[in-house]
Design a protein around this motif. Sequence first.
Motif, PDB file in Angstrom:
ATOM      1  N   VAL A  40      35.793  30.353  28.114  1.00  0.00           N
ATOM      2  CA  VAL A  40      35.687  30.112  29.876  1.00  0.00           C
ATOM      3  C   VAL A  40      37.114  29.737  29.559  1.00  0.00           C
ATOM      4  CG1 VAL A  40      35.193  28.311  31.534  1.00  0.00           C
ATOM      5  CG2 VAL A  40      33.364  29.441  30.141  1.00  0.00           C
ATOM      6  N   SER A  41      37.952  30.463  30.479  1.00  0.00           N
ATOM      7  CA  SER A  41      39.173  29.569  31.103  1.00  0.00           C
ATOM      8  C   SER A  41      39.024  28.773  32.535  1.00  0.00           C
ATOM      9  CB  SER A  41      40.263  30.765  31.184  1.00  0.00           C
ATOM     10  OG  SER A  41      41.490  30.210  31.031  1.00  0.00           O
ATOM     11  N   PHE A  42      38.703  28.057  32.963  1.00  0.00           N
ATOM     12  CA  PHE A  42      38.748  27.022  34.017  1.00  0.00           C
ATOM     13  C   PHE A  42      39.751  26.308  34.707  1.00  0.00           C
ATOM     14  CE2 PHE A  42      36.489  23.114  35.779  1.00  0.00           C
ATOM     15  CZ  PHE A  42      36.455  23.780  36.708  1.00  0.00           C
ATOM     16  N   ASP A  43      40.490  27.251  35.591  1.00  0.00           N
ATOM     17  CA  ASP A  43      41.013  27.190  36.142  1.00  0.00           C
ATOM     18  C   ASP A  43      40.403  25.970  37.371  1.00  0.00           C
ATOM     19  OD1 ASP A  43      43.449  27.109  38.938  1.00  0.00           O
ATOM     20  OD2 ASP A  43      44.302  28.606  37.747  1.00  0.00           O
ATOM     21  N   LYS A  97      32.437  38.315  15.478  1.00  0.00           N
ATOM     22  CA  LYS A  97      32.253  37.887  17.410  1.00  0.00           C
ATOM     23  C   LYS A  97      32.470  38.718  18.115  1.00  0.00           C
ATOM     24  CE  LYS A  97      29.358  34.303  16.620  1.00  0.00           C
ATOM     25  NZ  LYS A  97      27.933  33.889  16.801  1.00  0.00           N
ATOM     26  N   LYS A  98      32.269  39.225  18.467  1.00  0.00           N
ATOM     27  CA  LYS A  98      32.643  39.753  20.114  1.00  0.00           C
ATOM     28  C   LYS A  98      32.822  39.066  21.107  1.00  0.00           C
ATOM     29  CE  LYS A  98      28.098  41.830  20.444  1.00  0.00           C
ATOM     30  NZ  LYS A  98      26.903  42.315  20.997  1.00  0.00           N
ATOM     31  N   LEU A  99      33.738  38.685  21.521  1.00  0.00           N
ATOM     32  CA  LEU A  99      34.527  37.698  22.871  1.00  0.00           C
ATOM     33  C   LEU A  99      34.772  38.532  24.464  1.00  0.00           C
ATOM     34  CD1 LEU A  99      36.104  35.646  23.156  1.00  0.00           C
ATOM     35  CD2 LEU A  99      38.258  36.845  23.023  1.00  0.00           C
ATOM     36  N   ARG A 100      33.717  37.752  24.846  1.00  0.00           N
ATOM     37  CA  ARG A 100      33.692  37.661  26.615  1.00  0.00           C
ATOM     38  C   ARG A 100      34.084  36.064  26.997  1.00  0.00           C
ATOM     39  NH1 ARG A 100      29.360  39.149  29.621  1.00  0.00           N
ATOM     40  NH2 ARG A 100      28.862  41.129  28.473  1.00  0.00           N
ATOM     41  N   VAL A 101      35.150  36.471  27.984  1.00  0.00           N
ATOM     42  CA  VAL A 101      35.885  35.409  28.961  1.00  0.00           C
ATOM     43  C   VAL A 101      35.482  35.555  29.584  1.00  0.00           C
ATOM     44  CG1 VAL A 101      38.662  34.646  29.229  1.00  0.00           C
ATOM     45  CG2 VAL A 101      37.992  36.070  27.127  1.00  0.00           C
ATOM     46  N   LEU A 102      35.370  34.575  29.988  1.00  0.00           N
ATOM     47  CA  LEU A 102      34.826  34.658  32.010  1.00  0.00           C
ATOM     48  C   LEU A 102      36.303  33.350  32.474  1.00  0.00           C
ATOM     49  CD1 LEU A 102      31.530  33.335  32.417  1.00  0.00           C
ATOM     50  CD2 LEU A 102      32.074  35.298  31.978  1.00  0.00           C
ATOM     51  N   TRP A 103      37.067  34.279  33.186  1.00  0.00           N
ATOM     52  CA  TRP A 103      38.078  33.382  34.397  1.00  0.00           C
ATOM     53  C   TRP A 103      38.014  33.118  35.099  1.00  0.00           C
ATOM     54  CZ3 TRP A 103      42.850  33.158  31.049  1.00  0.00           C
ATOM     55  CH2 TRP A 103      44.058  33.011  32.094  1.00  0.00           C
ATOM     56  N   LEU A 104      37.685  32.090  35.663  1.00  0.00           N
ATOM     57  CA  LEU A 104      36.963  31.005  36.942  1.00  0.00           C
ATOM     58  C   LEU A 104      39.182  30.331  37.206  1.00  0.00           C
ATOM     59  CD1 LEU A 104      34.066  28.807  35.417  1.00  0.00           C
ATOM     60  CD2 LEU A 104      34.391  31.138  36.163  1.00  0.00           C
ATOM     61  N   ASP A 105      38.949  31.136  38.905  1.00  0.00           N
ATOM     62  CA  ASP A 105      40.727  30.930  38.883  1.00  0.00           C
ATOM     63  C   ASP A 105      40.115  32.303  40.074  1.00  0.00           C
ATOM     64  OD1 ASP A 105      43.601  31.340  39.645  1.00  0.00           O
ATOM     65  OD2 ASP A 105      43.401  31.343  36.983  1.00  0.00           O
ATOM     66  N   ALA A 106      41.240  31.346  41.533  1.00  0.00           N
ATOM     67  CA  ALA A 106      41.584  32.290  42.338  1.00  0.00           C
ATOM     68  C   ALA A 106      42.427  33.095  42.904  1.00  0.00           C
ATOM     69  CB  ALA A 106      42.216  30.887  43.352  1.00  0.00           C
ATOM     70  N   HIS A 107      43.228  32.954  40.855  1.00  0.00           N
ATOM     71  CA  HIS A 107      44.258  33.729  41.044  1.00  0.00           C
ATOM     72  C   HIS A 107      43.935  35.425  39.665  1.00  0.00           C
ATOM     73  CE1 HIS A 107      45.717  30.853  42.761  1.00  0.00           C
ATOM     74  NE2 HIS A 107      46.699  31.502  43.498  1.00  0.00           N
ATOM     75  N   ALA A 108      44.528  36.380  39.836  1.00  0.00           N
ATOM     76  CA  ALA A 108      44.106  37.489  38.826  1.00  0.00           C
ATOM     77  C   ALA A 108      44.317  36.794  37.977  1.00  0.00           C
ATOM     78  CB  ALA A 108      44.221  38.869  39.861  1.00  0.00           C
ATOM     79  N   ASP A 109      46.400  36.135  37.964  1.00  0.00           N
ATOM     80  CA  ASP A 109      46.947  36.382  36.725  1.00  0.00           C
ATOM     81  C   ASP A 109      47.450  37.701  35.886  1.00  0.00           C
ATOM     82  OD1 ASP A 109      47.137  33.513  37.798  1.00  0.00           O
ATOM     83  OD2 ASP A 109      45.698  32.433  36.088  1.00  0.00           O
ATOM     84  N   PHE A 110      47.294  38.104  36.640  1.00  0.00           N
ATOM     85  CA  PHE A 110      48.084  39.660  36.084  1.00  0.00           C
ATOM     86  C   PHE A 110      48.899  40.427  36.441  1.00  0.00           C
ATOM     87  CE2 PHE A 110      46.277  44.285  34.338  1.00  0.00           C
ATOM     88  CZ  PHE A 110      46.093  43.538  33.113  1.00  0.00           C
ATOM     89  N   ILE A 159      35.642  35.308  38.391  1.00  0.00           N
ATOM     90  CA  ILE A 159      35.201  34.750  39.076  1.00  0.00           C
ATOM     91  C   ILE A 159      36.233  34.517  40.331  1.00  0.00           C
ATOM     92  CG2 ILE A 159      33.255  33.598  39.778  1.00  0.00           C
ATOM     93  CD1 ILE A 159      32.336  34.472  36.506  1.00  0.00           C
ATOM     94  N   GLY A 160      34.945  33.983  41.418  1.00  0.00           N
ATOM     95  CA  GLY A 160      36.289  33.157  42.479  1.00  0.00           C
ATOM     96  C   GLY A 160      37.313  33.530  42.849  1.00  0.00           C
ATOM     97  N   ILE A 161      38.557  35.051  42.215  1.00  0.00           N
ATOM     98  CA  ILE A 161      39.407  35.459  43.055  1.00  0.00           C
ATOM     99  C   ILE A 161      39.092  35.561  44.441  1.00  0.00           C
ATOM    100  CG2 ILE A 161      41.061  37.331  42.808  1.00  0.00           C
ATOM    101  CD1 ILE A 161      40.231  35.390  40.090  1.00  0.00           C
ATOM    102  N   ARG A 162      40.744  35.002  45.075  1.00  0.00           N
ATOM    103  CA  ARG A 162      41.009  34.724  46.263  1.00  0.00           C
ATOM    104  C   ARG A 162      42.764  35.140  46.796  1.00  0.00           C
ATOM    105  NH1 ARG A 162      38.974  30.390  44.624  1.00  0.00           N
ATOM    106  NH2 ARG A 162      40.010  28.411  45.408  1.00  0.00           N
ATOM    107  N   ASP A 187      49.858  23.914  32.897  1.00  0.00           N
ATOM    108  CA  ASP A 187      49.166  24.798  33.180  1.00  0.00           C
ATOM    109  C   ASP A 187      48.460  25.975  33.013  1.00  0.00           C
ATOM    110  OD1 ASP A 187      51.127  27.446  32.560  1.00  0.00           O
ATOM    111  OD2 ASP A 187      52.076  24.883  32.038  1.00  0.00           O
ATOM    112  N   HIS A 188      48.333  27.462  33.109  1.00  0.00           N
ATOM    113  CA  HIS A 188      46.794  27.803  33.122  1.00  0.00           C
ATOM    114  C   HIS A 188      47.804  29.200  32.618  1.00  0.00           C
ATOM    115  CE1 HIS A 188      42.724  30.120  34.180  1.00  0.00           C
ATOM    116  NE2 HIS A 188      43.201  30.084  33.385  1.00  0.00           N
ATOM    117  N   SER A 189      48.961  29.359  32.195  1.00  0.00           N
ATOM    118  CA  SER A 189      50.434  29.588  31.680  1.00  0.00           C
ATOM    119  C   SER A 189      49.399  29.471  29.727  1.00  0.00           C
ATOM    120  CB  SER A 189      51.033  29.681  30.884  1.00  0.00           C
ATOM    121  OG  SER A 189      51.890  28.562  30.758  1.00  0.00           O
TER     122      SER A 189
END
Length: 306
Positions: free
Chosen positions: A225-228, A117-130, A175-178, A97-99
Amino acid sequence: MNRQIALIGAPTDIGAGTRGASMGPEALRVAGLRTALESHGLAVEDRGNLSGPTNPGLPPVYGYRHLEEAIAWNRAVHDAISLALADGRLPIMLGGDHSLAIGSISAVARHCRRVGKKLRVLWLDAHADFNTSVITPSGNIHGMPVACLCGHGPDPLTGMSDCRPAIDAAWVRQIGIRSVDQGEKRFVHEAGLEVFDMRFIDENGMRHTMEQALLGLDPDTHLHVSFDVDFLDPEIAPGVGTLVPGGPTYREAQLCMEMIADTGLLASLDVVELNPALDVRNKTAMLAVDLIESLFGKSTLMRREA
């Protein structure tokens, strides 16, 4: 892009409300993930599955379900991802799971600080998980990883990296949050997370969305990339525990992955929330493998070499 890959299974559904994501790593293997990656010239080492506590199926305590178990699993993930990065490999964490992204991204952030290095995180998910323990409607920790990474949560999770918070909210593009809980929505706005929800994608298209999400990347950026898998529309990806209608189509998802691949900067990956118990003949796992291939350079178009 690093051509040396380490597959790391984390077979647990400790942070989820629905059982079954613990079988995700094996479903991805059965769907041919290693062979698919090797067909693109990648050197793949499957480091097997991590171990950790079983899911006790208990109700929340002070706003958290299975907190101690989640801490143990995330420590195991953190250490395994750290080792893979130190070995010069691109780690792919197979959830689970995404935890588990708390441990994964905490390790990536530590690595980035170590190597400058600089870090960029792409969170591909239906949920914000915040979510936090105060605003969560369920207590499920898979709804909290971004908040924990940004410093909002119990000390063992927020302090898993070499500094607290592990990451800055400004490094994340969702990206893809709904599907966002009401209290969570206010907290997302307060934190300043950059969210490209499905309305943004509907109005602007996936190409413009990804151009915005990838803006500012340079060769000194580590792209995670964190791909849910519930990022995808349930019509094409039914094998997840939290189905949310109205997600990206197959072509939109392919374009998303291809544009990430085009940067050449992908350096670590989570694949989470695949639930074979809810799938149809491993359909979702096979789609996930297809999309992971696209992250590593498979294109639906014939392109001339630059």
